[in-house]
Structures are given as C-alpha cells and as structure tokens.
Enzyme design. Structure first.
Site, mmCIF file in Angstrom:
data_model
loop_
_atom_site.group_PDB
_atom_site.id
_atom_site.type_symbol
_atom_site.label_atom_id
_atom_site.label_comp_id
_atom_site.label_asym_id
_atom_site.label_seq_id
_atom_site.Cartn_x
_atom_site.Cartn_y
_atom_site.Cartn_z
ATOM 1 N N ASN A 92 0.693 -1.306 0.001
ATOM 2 C CA ASN A 92 0.073 -0.002 -0.031
ATOM 3 C C ASN A 92 0.914 1.273 0.185
ATOM 4 O OD1 ASN A 92 -2.078 -1.766 0.060
ATOM 5 N ND2 ASN A 92 -2.702 -1.445 2.151
ATOM 6 N N HIS B 102 -15.998 36.565 -31.002
ATOM 7 C CA HIS B 102 -17.348 35.530 -31.560
ATOM 8 C C HIS B 102 -16.673 35.099 -32.842
ATOM 9 C CE1 HIS B 102 -20.025 37.902 -28.899
ATOM 10 N NE2 HIS B 102 -19.069 38.630 -28.978
ATOM 11 N N SER C 194 -3.901 13.920 -49.219
ATOM 12 C CA SER C 194 -5.215 13.001 -49.202
ATOM 13 C C SER C 194 -4.719 12.067 -50.299
ATOM 14 C CB SER C 194 -6.494 13.904 -49.868
ATOM 15 O OG SER C 194 -7.226 13.014 -50.613
ATOM 16 N N LYS D 124 -4.851 18.531 -51.553
ATOM 17 C CA LYS D 124 -5.214 18.582 -50.085
ATOM 18 C C LYS D 124 -3.783 18.803 -49.441
ATOM 19 C CE LYS D 124 -8.882 17.500 -48.120
ATOM 20 N NZ LYS D 124 -9.514 18.509 -47.412
ATOM 21 N N ASN E 165 -3.769 18.761 -45.396
ATOM 22 C CA ASN E 165 -4.557 18.704 -44.136
ATOM 23 C C ASN E 165 -3.639 18.780 -42.901
ATOM 24 O OD1 ASN E 165 -6.773 18.104 -45.574
ATOM 25 N ND2 ASN E 165 -6.416 15.994 -45.489
ATOM 26 N N GLU F 290 -5.374 18.778 -35.713
ATOM 27 C CA GLU F 290 -6.763 18.054 -35.406
ATOM 28 C C GLU F 290 -6.537 17.136 -34.168
ATOM 29 O OE1 GLU F 290 -8.973 17.633 -39.380
ATOM 30 O OE2 GLU F 290 -6.946 17.378 -39.586
ATOM 31 N N LYS G 71 -3.565 3.908 -12.536
ATOM 32 C CA LYS G 71 -2.241 4.003 -13.312
ATOM 33 C C LYS G 71 -2.819 4.324 -14.944
ATOM 34 C CE LYS G 71 -0.431 1.194 -9.864
ATOM 35 N NZ LYS G 71 -1.991 1.047 -9.164
HETATM 36 N N1 ARG Z 1 -1.120 -3.374 -7.565
HETATM 37 C C1 ARG Z 1 -1.786 -2.686 -6.419
HETATM 38 C C2 ARG Z 1 -2.139 -1.371 -6.986
HETATM 39 O O1 ARG Z 1 -1.688 -1.157 -7.794
HETATM 40 C C3 ARG Z 1 -0.611 -2.705 -5.520
HETATM 41 C C4 ARG Z 1 -1.324 -2.565 -3.924
HETATM 42 C C5 ARG Z 1 -1.803 -3.813 -3.545
HETATM 43 N N2 ARG Z 1 -2.347 -3.692 -2.315
HETATM 44 C C6 ARG Z 1 -3.066 -4.576 -1.563
HETATM 45 N N3 ARG Z 1 -3.462 -4.556 -0.508
HETATM 46 N N4 ARG Z 1 -3.600 -5.340 -2.269
HETATM 47 O O2 ARG Z 1 -2.830 -0.820 -6.145
#
Ligand code: ARG
Length: 456
Positions: free
Chosen positions: A107, A153, A274, A280, A282, A287, A322
């Site tokens: 954690n 505008h 194109s 063209k 582009n 974009e 992540k």
């Molecule tokens: N892979 C987990 C995450 O990305 C790591 C932490 C996991 N902790 C746990 N108590 N299961 O959050």
C-alpha cells in the site's frame, strides 16, 4: 506471497481481474528506487544487517540490468510490479530478499511509486511547456508588428499583431506550467513508512527515505499516505486544463491554415495529403492535438469516478489509477511535442493577414475613440455615429472606413476633420494601443522580453 493463509489457488478469473503487471510494469524504475532507499534505511537504522542490505542492493542491480536488457521476466502469476520484482529478487539472491519488505506494505509501496511517476510527469510537462513557449516566443518576436485581425465571436473585431496573439498563448502555457509546479509542491511528501495504513512497530526512519527520494518530508498521516490519490487527480486536472488550452491553439491553426483564411502555412513535416484529392494539405497534427484533449479529460473523469466515495484507506479500486495517468500524460507529451514542432515550423502569410486586418471595418472603434478624444463626444454617441458610418460604407460596397470619403463622414458628423484618417488604418490602430499588455508592437516586445528573461 500469502500462501500461508490459503489452501486453494486463485480462480483464473480472479487472476484476470486482479493482474496489473501488464500496465504497472511502467513503474519498475520507481519501484526499484523506492526499494533501494527503503533497504538503505533499514540497514542504517539497524533493522537489517549491512550484509543483507548489500545483497539486496546487488540483487536490485541485477533486476535493473535485466529490465534494461529487456530480459526481466514479467509474470502474470505475480500480479503486479512490486511482487514481480520481489519474486525475481528472491530467485537472484535467495533469503535476504525476504527482509526487504520489512516495515513496508504494497500500500505505501504503490502510493510511493505512483507519486514518483506523477512527480516526474509533472516535471516533464513543465519542461515541454517551456519548449513550446520558446517556439511561440521566436515566432512572436518575428511577428511583433505583423498585422492581423483580432477576433471576438470569431468575427473580426480590432486589428492586432500576430505576435500579440501568440503571446496570449505564451501566457496561458505559463499558467499551465505553474499548475504542474503547484501540484508537484503539494504532492512532494513520501508515503513510505505508512506501511499498510497504520504505520509500523519497527524502528524505521521515514525522514531518511523521504530525503533519499527527493521528497520534502514524510507524509504526516499514515492513513492519508496510503488512501489519497488527490495528487494524481490534481496532476490530471492540470493536464486537462493544459490540453484544453492546447486544443484552442490547435483549432486556430486549423482555421488559419484553411485557404479561406490563408494566414499561416503549416510545414510539410506537420501536414498530410489526401489519397484521392491531390491538392489537399491537411492539418492532421493540429486536429489530433485538438482531439487529445478529449482523451485527457476522459482520464481525469475516469480516475475521479474511481476515487469518488471510496472509504479509507486503500481499496483495490485504486489499482485503476495507473492507466488513466499513463494515457493522459502520454497523450499530453505527444500533443505538446507536436504543437512545439508546428509552432516552430509554421510560416505566416503576413500580407494576407494584414489585408484581413484592414477589412471588415476593423478600425471602427478607432473612429469612435477619435470622436471621443477630438470632439469630446460621449462614447455612446460616438458609437452611434460610427455605426452610421459603417452602414453608409457598407451601402457603398466598401469594407474599410478608411475608404470612405470625408464628405460622407461629414454628412454624418460635420465636425469630422481630415485628421481622422490618421487613426483609420490598421497600422495606426495597432500602434495606438499602448496600454499595458496591449497590442502596440512596443507593448508586445515588452511582453516577449519579460518571458525571455523568465525562461532564461
Ligand atoms: N497492484 C496494487 C495497486 O496497484 C498494489 C497494492 C496492492 N495492495 C493490496 N493491499 N492489495 O494498487
């Protein structure tokens, strides 16, 4: 890792929903840095022996080498980057590997890894933004006095200079960089030592790990340390605002590069053709920069929804922090780089811009201001008189007040003198706007100089 408590292996579906190594492998460098600092601290405080620490550091070096060589075995059965590294360490150095996780939980480990990654992403974003600012500054310097219509505008409003317009973005991207710097300052505390959530009974020194990893301090509350991802949301918010600002410049590039506007030409390097229409050109890169903002905002929304309503402290939901982070910052990095390239390479058609600056009665405000200054009229009355002049010119098929005869102007307001024509050209209009931050080239050059000094 927790075989002692379980008698049956996890279901294949359990592994499928639980596994994160496919994406959190991107945290390998951060994970190793955290483990190196943690092991050094454990030895310094006498929690593990110097010999064990040496073995761990050597093993982590081997892991690092495998990662660099692309030979590190990423394995789904070890779930995430933390357990993949620890397992590999055990295979490489044996028993001392088991002491690395003393006074640590995944954690605080994952909170650390993500924090280090986001901190790096913020730093890279600031650097990329400064690169973009430099590219815009160079163009602004070239075009500090190049006339163009300024819009409200998307209707021609008053003449400005192209340099002034570009410097508006330099200001915006400066604030974007400031938001990343602010976010970094707030996030720069180390979660290590929080362990699972409650801290540790082992005599560790979180100040040492914090310092070794470049943090200002250890987190003041161990529960907050493992439960919070607001630092990630803050970085994604900064990324979102930055992406929105980028999308506006991208959209302007799309508009300016149309044959109808013809203000700029994007370089061949940042244009596409194109497959069917040979004529063209582009602006695909612009974009796509415009589109990336949608993806980046989507990442902010995704992580916001993951975090909303989560009870303290850690919940596995947070493993889903992540991918939005990686996706958003990958997109932002690419968008910033592409925008920098486009800004550096574009060429401005100064004649087309100057011609447009004089059209569409863009100097109407200058006539109204002249009536206020020279005839001491109330502005509302001056506005009305000018409106009548515009109407008359339009009826005569003109698009420029400077093309209207003096007799026509005097038919509307007899006190108008020939001197009025001195303010009716776009050049005179621009030169007259010398208020602080205004479009007069002298003011634009002052803005450029301030930013050049700042970025030096
Ligand atoms: N892979 C987990 C995450 O990305 C790591 C932490 C996991 N902790 C746990 N108590 N299961 O959050």
């Amino acid at each position: 890792m927790w075989g002692g408590r379980f008698s049956v292996k996890p279901d294949a579906l359990m592994q499928a929903i639980n596994v994160s190594i496919g994406f959190d492998r991107r945290l390998a460098a951060e994970d190793l840095a955290g483990s190196r600092a943690h092991a050094a601290m454990l030895a310094a405080t006498g929690v593990i022996t110097a010999a064990d620490e040496a073995a761990i550091q050597r093993g982590l070096g081997l892991v690092e080498a495998e990662l660099a060589a692309g030979s590190f075995p990423f394995r789904d059965e070890f779930e995430d980057i933390h357990m993949n590294v620890e397992q590999r360490l055990k295979e490489l150095i044996g028993e001392p590997a088991g002491r690395l996780h003393t006074a640590r939980s995944r954690n605080d480990q994952v909170a650390l890894d993500v924090r280090l990654w986001v901190r790096g992403a913020c730093d890279r974003s600031v650097e990329a933004l400064q690169g973009l600012q430099r590219a815009l500054l160079a163009q602004a310097e070239t075009h500090a006095a190049s006339l163009m219509p300024g819009f409200t505008h998307l209707q021609p409003a008053q003449p400005v200079t192209f340099g002034h317009h570009l410097m508006a973005y330099v200001e915006m991207f400066g604030r974007d960089a400031g938001r990343f710097a602010d976010a970094r300052r707030r996030m720069n505390v180390s979660p290590l030592g929080a362990a699972a959530l409650a801290g540790s009974s082992i005599p560790i020194d979180p100040y040492q790990t914090a310092k070794a990893l470049g943090f200002d301090a250890p987190a003041a509350n161990s529960m907050d340390a493992v439960a919070s991802r607001d630092f990630a949301l803050e970085a994604l918010s900064a990324a979102s605002i930055c992406a929105i600002n980028l999308s506006r410049l991208a959209e302007e590039m799309v508009i300016w590069s149309t044959p109808q506007f013809g203000f700029i030409r994007l370089s061949d390097a940042f244009s596409t053709g194109s497959s069917i229409m040979p004529q063209k050109r582009n602006p695909d890169a612009a974009e796509l920069v415009r589109a990336k903002s949608g993806r980046i905002l989507g990442s902010l929304t995704a992580l916001s929804m993951v975090m909303k309503g989560l009870p303290l402290t850690y919940g596995k939901d947070m493993q889903e922090d992540k991918e939005p982070l990686f996706e958003a910052f990958d997109a932002l990095e690419l968008a910033l780089a592409a925008m920098t390239g486009m800004a550096a390479d574009l060429t401005a058609d100064t004649e087309a811009m100057a011609a447009a600056a004089g059209g569409a009665f863009a100097t109407a405000t200058d006539l109204a201001d002249w009536l206020v200054r020279k005839l001491d009229l109330p502005f509302r009355q001056a506005h009305h008189i000018t409106g009548r002049a515009v109407k008359r010119a339009e009826a005569l098929g003109l698009s420029d007040l400077a093309a209207l005869d003096l007799a026509e102007l005097q038919a509307i307001e007899p006190r108008i003198t020939p001197g009025v024509y001195e303010v009716l050209s776009p050049r005179a209009s621009v030169e007259s706007r010398i208020s602080y931050g205004g479009t007069a080239p002298s003011q634009v050059r002052a803005q450029i100089q301030r930013w050049k000094d700042h970025l030096r």
